[in-house]
Design a protein around this motif. Structure first.
Motif, mmCIF file in Angstrom:
data_model
loop_
_atom_site.group_PDB
_atom_site.id
_atom_site.type_symbol
_atom_site.label_atom_id
_atom_site.label_comp_id
_atom_site.label_asym_id
_atom_site.label_seq_id
_atom_site.Cartn_x
_atom_site.Cartn_y
_atom_site.Cartn_z
ATOM 1 N N HIS A 11 1.790 -71.831 -8.664
ATOM 2 C CA HIS A 11 0.833 -71.143 -7.802
ATOM 3 C C HIS A 11 0.647 -69.684 -8.230
ATOM 4 O O HIS A 11 -0.446 -69.131 -8.050
ATOM 5 N N MET A 12 1.662 -69.088 -8.812
ATOM 6 C CA MET A 12 1.486 -67.742 -9.360
ATOM 7 C C MET A 12 0.511 -67.773 -10.535
ATOM 8 O O MET A 12 -0.324 -66.865 -10.679
ATOM 9 N N ALA A 13 0.596 -68.809 -11.372
ATOM 10 C CA ALA A 13 -0.337 -68.943 -12.496
ATOM 11 C C ALA A 13 -1.762 -69.130 -11.998
ATOM 12 O O ALA A 13 -2.715 -68.604 -12.585
ATOM 13 N N ARG A 14 -1.938 -69.875 -10.910
ATOM 14 C CA ARG A 14 -3.275 -70.048 -10.338
ATOM 15 C C ARG A 14 -3.844 -68.726 -9.841
ATOM 16 O O ARG A 14 -5.028 -68.434 -10.059
ATOM 17 N N LEU A 15 -3.019 -67.916 -9.200
ATOM 18 C CA LEU A 15 -3.498 -66.620 -8.715
ATOM 19 C C LEU A 15 -3.939 -65.729 -9.870
ATOM 20 O O LEU A 15 -4.984 -65.069 -9.797
ATOM 21 N N VAL A 16 -3.141 -65.703 -10.931
ATOM 22 C CA VAL A 16 -3.499 -64.891 -12.096
ATOM 23 C C VAL A 16 -4.781 -65.414 -12.733
ATOM 24 O O VAL A 16 -5.638 -64.634 -13.170
ATOM 25 N N CYS A 17 -4.953 -66.739 -12.761
ATOM 26 C CA CYS A 17 -6.148 -67.331 -13.358
ATOM 27 C C CYS A 17 -7.396 -66.989 -12.547
ATOM 28 O O CYS A 17 -8.479 -66.835 -13.112
ATOM 29 N N PHE A 18 -7.264 -66.856 -11.227
ATOM 30 C CA PHE A 18 -8.407 -66.478 -10.405
ATOM 31 C C PHE A 18 -8.855 -65.044 -10.694
ATOM 32 O O PHE A 18 -10.048 -64.741 -10.620
ATOM 33 N N THR A 19 -7.928 -64.178 -11.011
ATOM 34 C CA THR A 19 -8.279 -62.789 -11.312
ATOM 35 C C THR A 19 -8.746 -62.620 -12.753
ATOM 36 O O THR A 19 -9.578 -61.758 -13.046
ATOM 37 N N ASP A 20 -8.200 -63.431 -13.680
ATOM 38 C CA ASP A 20 -8.581 -63.365 -15.084
ATOM 39 C C ASP A 20 -8.556 -64.784 -15.645
ATOM 40 O O ASP A 20 -7.485 -65.336 -15.921
ATOM 41 N N GLU A 21 -9.728 -65.392 -15.794
ATOM 42 C CA GLU A 21 -9.810 -66.793 -16.199
ATOM 43 C C GLU A 21 -9.265 -67.044 -17.597
ATOM 44 O O GLU A 21 -8.870 -68.163 -17.925
ATOM 45 N N ASN A 22 -9.242 -66.020 -18.437
ATOM 46 C CA ASN A 22 -8.762 -66.198 -19.811
ATOM 47 C C ASN A 22 -7.250 -66.059 -19.941
ATOM 48 O O ASN A 22 -6.691 -66.325 -21.000
ATOM 49 N N ASN A 23 -6.588 -65.632 -18.876
ATOM 50 C CA ASN A 23 -5.139 -65.415 -18.919
ATOM 51 C C ASN A 23 -4.430 -66.678 -18.434
ATOM 52 O O ASN A 23 -4.374 -66.950 -17.231
ATOM 53 N N GLU A 24 -3.897 -67.466 -19.360
ATOM 54 C CA GLU A 24 -3.205 -68.716 -19.018
ATOM 55 C C GLU A 24 -1.753 -68.702 -19.484
ATOM 56 O O GLU A 24 -1.145 -69.755 -19.646
ATOM 57 N N LYS A 25 -1.194 -67.521 -19.702
ATOM 58 C CA LYS A 25 0.185 -67.446 -20.177
ATOM 59 C C LYS A 25 1.166 -67.987 -19.145
ATOM 60 O O LYS A 25 2.139 -68.656 -19.492
ATOM 61 N N LEU A 26 0.899 -67.698 -17.861
ATOM 62 C CA LEU A 26 1.819 -68.181 -16.825
ATOM 63 C C LEU A 26 1.781 -69.699 -16.695
ATOM 64 O O LEU A 26 2.769 -70.310 -16.282
ATOM 65 N N PHE A 27 0.670 -70.317 -17.026
ATOM 66 C CA PHE A 27 0.623 -71.779 -17.014
ATOM 67 C C PHE A 27 1.564 -72.356 -18.072
ATOM 68 O O PHE A 27 2.187 -73.398 -17.861
ATOM 69 N N ASN A 28 1.677 -71.677 -19.211
ATOM 70 C CA ASN A 28 2.621 -72.120 -20.240
ATOM 71 C C ASN A 28 4.063 -71.945 -19.774
ATOM 72 O O ASN A 28 4.919 -72.794 -20.038
ATOM 73 N N VAL A 29 4.329 -70.836 -19.062
ATOM 74 C CA VAL A 29 5.666 -70.620 -18.498
ATOM 75 C C VAL A 29 5.976 -71.701 -17.471
ATOM 76 O O VAL A 29 7.077 -72.266 -17.445
ATOM 77 N N TRP A 30 4.975 -71.994 -16.617
ATOM 78 C CA TRP A 30 5.182 -73.043 -15.608
ATOM 79 C C TRP A 30 5.461 -74.383 -16.260
ATOM 80 O O TRP A 30 6.299 -75.163 -15.777
ATOM 81 N N ALA A 31 4.775 -74.696 -17.355
ATOM 82 C CA ALA A 31 4.987 -75.973 -18.042
ATOM 83 C C ALA A 31 6.432 -76.101 -18.504
ATOM 84 O O ALA A 31 7.057 -77.162 -18.340
ATOM 85 N N VAL A 32 6.991 -75.032 -19.064
ATOM 86 C CA VAL A 32 8.384 -75.073 -19.522
ATOM 87 C C VAL A 32 9.340 -75.219 -18.331
ATOM 88 O O VAL A 32 10.265 -76.046 -18.348
ATOM 89 N N VAL A 33 9.109 -74.428 -17.285
ATOM 90 C CA VAL A 33 9.973 -74.482 -16.097
ATOM 91 C C VAL A 33 9.893 -75.861 -15.442
ATOM 92 O O VAL A 33 10.912 -76.414 -15.000
ATOM 93 N N PHE A 34 8.694 -76.435 -15.393
ATOM 94 C CA PHE A 34 8.523 -77.748 -14.766
ATOM 95 C C PHE A 34 9.337 -78.808 -15.487
ATOM 96 O O PHE A 34 10.044 -79.612 -14.859
ATOM 97 N N VAL A 35 9.250 -78.836 -16.823
ATOM 98 C CA VAL A 35 9.989 -79.843 -17.594
ATOM 99 C C VAL A 35 11.495 -79.656 -17.422
ATOM 100 O O VAL A 35 12.240 -80.633 -17.231
ATOM 101 N N VAL A 36 11.965 -78.402 -17.450
ATOM 102 C CA VAL A 36 13.401 -78.137 -17.308
ATOM 103 C C VAL A 36 13.894 -78.554 -15.924
ATOM 104 O O VAL A 36 14.949 -79.190 -15.789
ATOM 105 N N THR A 37 13.141 -78.232 -14.879
ATOM 106 C CA THR A 37 13.565 -78.599 -13.517
ATOM 107 C C THR A 37 13.551 -80.109 -13.318
ATOM 108 O O THR A 37 14.397 -80.661 -12.615
ATOM 109 N N ARG A 38 12.588 -80.818 -13.953
ATOM 110 C CA ARG A 38 12.589 -82.291 -13.856
ATOM 111 C C ARG A 38 13.835 -82.878 -14.498
ATOM 112 O O ARG A 38 14.433 -83.822 -13.975
#
Length: 336
Positions: A190-217
């Motif tokens: 959800h933090m990545a979504r907020l950043v994407c709403f302010t800057d559509e080209n900034n998707e770095k947090l989505f990559n961080v979320w992807a890594v965190v998601f796989v590790v937590t699974r």
């Protein structure tokens, strides 16, 4: 005094008992019907806090961003969940560290059933149930779009089932660790979504979320295998005893039942990972399509500029000349 007793019924957890320990007595808690009154009180507290975050933070940001109605709704949803997940992660991490559940993984299944809870563990569960129950009337207060309601109802129901199940079946220690992992991944999403709403080209947090998601699974699946496959089958008291809170540890002596539960857990985690992979592939496809369309648009603009230059010629010393360097004006013929 009568008013104070009634107030304590709403504010503080009930069913406290003194448990004898080596150092003396320790006050702990178990659950009962009076917990519903406490949960009701904290539902109203959650509604008030929800309104405060919306009024003094999210609405002010929305007025600056000028988002569309669809993005406005998603921004409010992610903003509220970022505040909740951040608070829950910090609180849950503090509880599991101070109670020693991380430093001693055996405590997740030792002395099961964990009927008596420390104050902070019980209070955490009551607040979690209150928050997800308050999300039901918030669907009306926030005027959520009809097409979004089924998805949010499924999310609320899943959280309520898992939290209430861990609380009522005396699996609160395992539930705390699983909630910590789940909320950590959800916070980054959800933090990545907020950043994407302010800057559509900034998707770095989505990559961080992807890594965190796989590790937590992976950690979640490991915990299930550790507790269900190896921990609960070794519990000393394996008899069915609902009065003492022992509901199903005796079932885990049956290897067929144990393997069936683990298979269901693995299938559920596999379905979650499949949805995650599908989401990532769709996001990458949209990204590359957008990049290719931008390149085609840029190439088309350059080609158009070249054609315009070729058609109109170019200027040299104030005189328009053609592409071969000759003047476009016709020469006058001398009279004989």
């Amino acid at each position: 005094q009568v008013t104070a007793k009634t107030a304590f019924l709403f504010i503080l957890p009930q069913y406290n008992v003194s448990v004898p320990t080596a150092d003396g007595e320790l006050v702990q808690y178990h659950y009962g019907l009076k917990d519903l009154v406490t949960i009701l009180f904290y539902i109203f507290i959650a509604i008030i806090l929800h309104a405060v975050v919306q009024e003094y933070a999210l609405d002010k940001i929305n007025r600056r961003l000028h988002l569309s109605k669809v993005k406005h709704s998603k921004f409010n949803e992610s903003g509220q969940l970022v505040a909740f997940h951040l608070t829950s992660v910090i609180w849950c991490l503090y509880v599991v560290v101070t109670e020693g559940y991380i430093s001693n993984p055996r405590s997740l299944w030792e002395n099961y059933p964990h009927v008596y809870l420390p104050f902070q563990v019980k209070f955490f569960y009551l607040c979690q149930l209150a928050y997800w129950l308050h999300a039901l009337p918030e669907l009306y207060f926030q005027k959520v779009r009809k097409e979004e309601i089924p998805r949010q109802l499924r999310c609320i129901a899943l959280y309520l089932v898992h939290i209430a199940g861990a609380y009522l079946l005396n699996l609160t220690r395992l539930g705390l660790i699983l909630l910590l992992l789940q909320y950590l991944a959800e916070f980054f999403f959800h933090m990545a979504r907020l950043v994407c709403f302010t800057d559509e080209n900034n998707e770095k947090l989505f990559n961080v979320w992807a890594v965190v998601f796989v590790v937590t699974r992976l950690f979640t699946l490991t915990l299930y295998i550790l507790v269900i496959g190896f921990g609960l089958p070794r519990v000393e008291n394996q008899a069915l005893d609902p009065e003492r809170g022992n509901f199903f540890s005796f079932l885990f002596n049956n290897i067929l039942f144990r393997m069936s539960v683990l298979l269901l857990v693995c299938l559920f985690q596999a379905s979650v990972m499949w949805r995650f992979i599908h989401f990532q592939l769709r996001r990458w496809r949209e990204y590359w399509n957008e990049q290719s369309s931008r390149k085609r648009a840029a190439a088309g603009a350059k080609q158009q500029a070249k054609l315009l230059k070729r058609d109109s010629g170019y200027h040299e010393n104030g005189v328009v000349k053609a592409e071969n360097g000759t003047s476009p004006r016709t020469k006058k013929l001398k009279s004989p």
